[in-house]
Design an enzyme around this catalytic site. Structure first.
Site, PDB file in Angstrom:
ATOM      1  N   CYS A 113       0.817  -1.226   0.000  1.00  0.00           N
ATOM      2  CA  CYS A 113       0.000   0.000   0.000  1.00  0.00           C
ATOM      3  C   CYS A 113       0.847   1.272   0.000  1.00  0.00           C
ATOM      4  CB  CYS A 113      -0.948  -0.004   1.196  1.00  0.00           C
ATOM      5  SG  CYS A 113      -2.118  -1.360   1.115  1.00  0.00           S
ATOM      6  N   HIS A 250      -3.253   7.434   1.900  1.00  0.00           N
ATOM      7  CA  HIS A 250      -3.635   6.106   1.424  1.00  0.00           C
ATOM      8  C   HIS A 250      -5.032   5.811   1.983  1.00  0.00           C
ATOM      9  CE1 HIS A 250      -3.939   1.958   0.592  1.00  0.00           C
ATOM     10  NE2 HIS A 250      -3.717   1.554   1.832  1.00  0.00           N
ATOM     11  N   ASN A 280     -10.002   0.031  -0.591  1.00  0.00           N
ATOM     12  CA  ASN A 280      -8.547   0.097  -0.512  1.00  0.00           C
ATOM     13  C   ASN A 280      -7.964  -0.474  -1.806  1.00  0.00           C
ATOM     14  OD1 ASN A 280      -5.834  -0.255  -0.008  1.00  0.00           O
ATOM     15  ND2 ASN A 280      -6.102  -1.140   2.026  1.00  0.00           N
TER      16      ASN A 280
HETATM   17  O1  UT7 Z   1      -3.859  -0.827   3.442  1.00  0.00           O
HETATM   18  C1  UT7 Z   1      -2.987  -1.573   4.183  1.00  0.00           C
HETATM   19  C2  UT7 Z   1      -3.235  -1.536   5.592  1.00  0.00           C
HETATM   20  N1  UT7 Z   1      -4.484  -2.150   5.976  1.00  0.00           N
HETATM   21  C3  UT7 Z   1      -5.217  -1.494   6.839  1.00  0.00           C
HETATM   22  O2  UT7 Z   1      -4.947  -0.358   7.131  1.00  0.00           O
HETATM   23  C4  UT7 Z   1      -6.357  -2.213   7.514  1.00  0.00           C
HETATM   24  C5  UT7 Z   1      -6.263  -1.935   8.978  1.00  0.00           C
HETATM   25  N2  UT7 Z   1      -7.318  -2.520   9.739  1.00  0.00           N
HETATM   26  C6  UT7 Z   1      -8.601  -2.115   9.654  1.00  0.00           C
HETATM   27  O3  UT7 Z   1      -8.936  -1.257   8.883  1.00  0.00           O
HETATM   28  C7  UT7 Z   1      -9.604  -2.720  10.619  1.00  0.00           C
HETATM   29  O4  UT7 Z   1      -8.907  -3.447  11.617  1.00  0.00           O
HETATM   30  C8  UT7 Z   1     -10.637  -3.626   9.930  1.00  0.00           C
HETATM   31  C9  UT7 Z   1     -11.582  -2.784   9.112  1.00  0.00           C
HETATM   32  C10 UT7 Z   1      -9.950  -4.654   9.076  1.00  0.00           C
HETATM   33  C11 UT7 Z   1     -11.467  -4.334  10.986  1.00  0.00           C
HETATM   34  O5  UT7 Z   1     -12.062  -3.386  11.867  1.00  0.00           O
HETATM   35  P1  UT7 Z   1     -11.940  -3.587  13.447  1.00  0.00           P
HETATM   36  O6  UT7 Z   1     -12.726  -2.527  14.077  1.00  0.00           O
HETATM   37  O7  UT7 Z   1     -10.478  -3.677  13.784  1.00  0.00           O
HETATM   38  O8  UT7 Z   1     -12.696  -4.956  13.658  1.00  0.00           O
HETATM   39  P2  UT7 Z   1     -12.137  -6.306  14.273  1.00  0.00           P
HETATM   40  O9  UT7 Z   1     -11.153  -6.947  13.369  1.00  0.00           O
HETATM   41  O10 UT7 Z   1     -11.734  -6.042  15.694  1.00  0.00           O
HETATM   42  O11 UT7 Z   1     -13.475  -7.178  14.258  1.00  0.00           O
HETATM   43  C12 UT7 Z   1     -14.607  -6.842  15.047  1.00  0.00           C
HETATM   44  C13 UT7 Z   1     -15.686  -7.874  14.834  1.00  0.00           C
HETATM   45  C14 UT7 Z   1     -15.170  -9.305  14.935  1.00  0.00           C
HETATM   46  O12 UT7 Z   1     -16.139 -10.079  15.606  1.00  0.00           O
HETATM   47  P3  UT7 Z   1     -15.959 -10.459  17.163  1.00  0.00           P
HETATM   48  O13 UT7 Z   1     -14.638 -11.181  17.232  1.00  0.00           O
HETATM   49  O14 UT7 Z   1     -15.958  -9.158  17.880  1.00  0.00           O
HETATM   50  O15 UT7 Z   1     -17.146 -11.302  17.407  1.00  0.00           O
HETATM   51  C15 UT7 Z   1     -15.060  -9.753  13.517  1.00  0.00           C
HETATM   52  O16 UT7 Z   1     -15.205 -11.143  13.373  1.00  0.00           O
HETATM   53  O17 UT7 Z   1     -16.216  -7.757  13.516  1.00  0.00           O
HETATM   54  C16 UT7 Z   1     -16.209  -9.021  12.866  1.00  0.00           C
HETATM   55  N3  UT7 Z   1     -16.013  -8.828  11.441  1.00  0.00           N
HETATM   56  C17 UT7 Z   1     -17.032  -8.576  10.591  1.00  0.00           C
HETATM   57  N4  UT7 Z   1     -18.367  -8.457  10.780  1.00  0.00           N
HETATM   58  C18 UT7 Z   1     -19.118  -8.182   9.714  1.00  0.00           C
HETATM   59  C19 UT7 Z   1     -14.869  -8.838  10.721  1.00  0.00           C
HETATM   60  N5  UT7 Z   1     -15.122  -8.605   9.439  1.00  0.00           N
HETATM   61  C20 UT7 Z   1     -16.456  -8.431   9.331  1.00  0.00           C
HETATM   62  C21 UT7 Z   1     -17.300  -8.148   8.241  1.00  0.00           C
HETATM   63  N6  UT7 Z   1     -18.624  -8.033   8.489  1.00  0.00           N
HETATM   64  N7  UT7 Z   1     -16.848  -7.993   6.984  1.00  0.00           N
END
Ligand code: UT7
Length: 323
Positions: A113, A250, A280
């Site tokens: 990225c 980004h 992204n």
């Molecule tokens: O470009 C390169 C760099 N990449 C990034 O910058 C990405 C960085 N990370 C992020 O943007 C975020 O961490 C994400 C958008 C990927 C995830 O957001 P988050 O607030 O960190 O969520 P999380 O991973 O802590 O997940 C929260 C909950 C989980 O459920 P539990 O464990 O709390 O029951 C996930 O299983 O959300 C669940 N979850 C989803 N639910 C619905 C994960 N993906 C999804 C989804 N739809 N697509």
């Protein structure tokens, strides 16, 4: 002092738009979750015949047109991509051939990225070193082709597209009033390689592999790394957050973008956001956002523009340039 000035810009997106609503029928997710956690509402997905090289070619042609130049005027092509059409040759030589350029040289850079920031920094070094006068810098990706479409934690986040700029070496006074790249700061730390990677490759599995990410871990490091490297651009130039006309980050996640801008004290109305429309697009996200904001007249000649990115590796970096 030679400065690398943006002469033209261009963008290209696949025709097909994939909405959050459509994703609801593919994996266990919801429009509400995706919008709230990321700010993404839709993304473009490459169809048959659309590849990283074809998207990059279209963006390159648009940037050349905008600059009033042709392939004959270009000395070097650098393509930032992690999703090449083939393991080799480079996408850059394919685009070189597609636009009818048979002189000079072309190569790819791979910093995921952060690729476009790395490519601009590389082009700037070649220009200031007198090796090239005009460089076509392209960020082009088809991440849809390395996604695991059954993994809801990654497949909702990414999209395809390409953006390009033409950089030209112009004699400047050596002050921050000059147009062009004022500083580029790059960082990487391979200790984080397992937090965002592709689980295949030519020398490990002999397959292309799929993107894997510990999103929460990436998120945890993102704002700190981004703001540190931006502070380094301020340290190198004497500029401050108050001097910034446009921040073009980004586009990974609206929460990371907002958090970084807030920590630096850059008002959100000076931040270009396209993550809602493109998702992204990795190395393509900054040049796509730049092209959008320059085409609609937000970014004007003389504006101080801050580019920043962070991604797999980890790699991160920032560029401060006067448009
Ligand atoms: O470009 C390169 C760099 N990449 C990034 O910058 C990405 C960085 N990370 C992020 O943007 C975020 O961490 C994400 C958008 C990927 C995830 O957001 P988050 O607030 O960190 O969520 P999380 O991973 O802590 O997940 C929260 C909950 C989980 O459920 P539990 O464990 O709390 O029951 C996930 O299983 O959300 C669940 N979850 C989803 N639910 C619905 C994960 N993906 C999804 C989804 N739809 N697509």
């Amino acid at each position: 002092m030679i400065r690398s000035v943006v002469r033209g810009f261009g963008a290209s997106l696949p025709k097909r738009v994939l909405t959050n609503g459509e994703l609801e029928s593919m994996v266990d997710t919801s429009d509400e979750w995706i919008v709230q956690r990321t700010g993404i509402r839709q993304r473009h997905i490459a169809g048959e015949g659309e590849t990283t090289a074809s998207l990059g070619e279209a963006a390159a042609r648009a940037a050349l047109d905008r600059a009033g130049l042709t392939a004959a005027d270009i000395d070097l092509i650098i393509v930032a991509t992690s999703t090449p059409d083939n393991t080799f040759p480079a996408v850059a030589v394919d685009i070189q051939n597609r636009i009818g350029m048979h002189h000079g040289f072309a190569f790819d850079v791979q910093a995921v990225c952060s690729g476009f920031v790395y490519a601009v920094a590389t082009a700037d070094a070649y220009i200031r070193g007198g090796i090239a006068r005009r460089v076509l810098v392209i960020g082009a990706e088809t991440f849809s082709r390395i996604l695991d479409w059954t993994d809801r934690t990654t497949c909702v986040l990414f999209g395809d597209g390409a953006g390009a700029v033409v950089l030209e070496g112009v004699e400047g006074a050596g002050t921050t009033a000059d147009r062009g790249v004022l500083t580029a700061q790059l960082r990487s730390d391979g200790a984080h390689r397992d937090k965002l990677y592709v689980d295949g490759g030519p020398s490990s599995t002999g397959t292309v592999g799929h993107l894997r990410m510990e999103g929460r871990e990436v998120f945890k490091h993102a704002v700190g790394m981004i703001t540190d490297v931006i502070e380094a651009t301020f340290g190198a130039t004497g500029m401050t957050a108050d001097d910034i006309d446009w921040m073009v980050p980004h586009q990974a996640n609206k929460r990371i973008i907002d958090g970084s801008a807030r920590k630096l004290g850059i008002p959100l109305d000076k931040v270009v956001v396209t993550v809602d429309l493109h998702g992204n697009t990795s190395a393509a996200s900054i040049p796509l956002a730049l092209a959008a904001a320059a085409a609609d007249g937000r970014i004007k000649e003389g504006d101080l523009v801050l580019l920043e990115a962070m991604g797999g590796g980890f790699t991160w970096g920032a560029v401060l340039l006067r448009w």
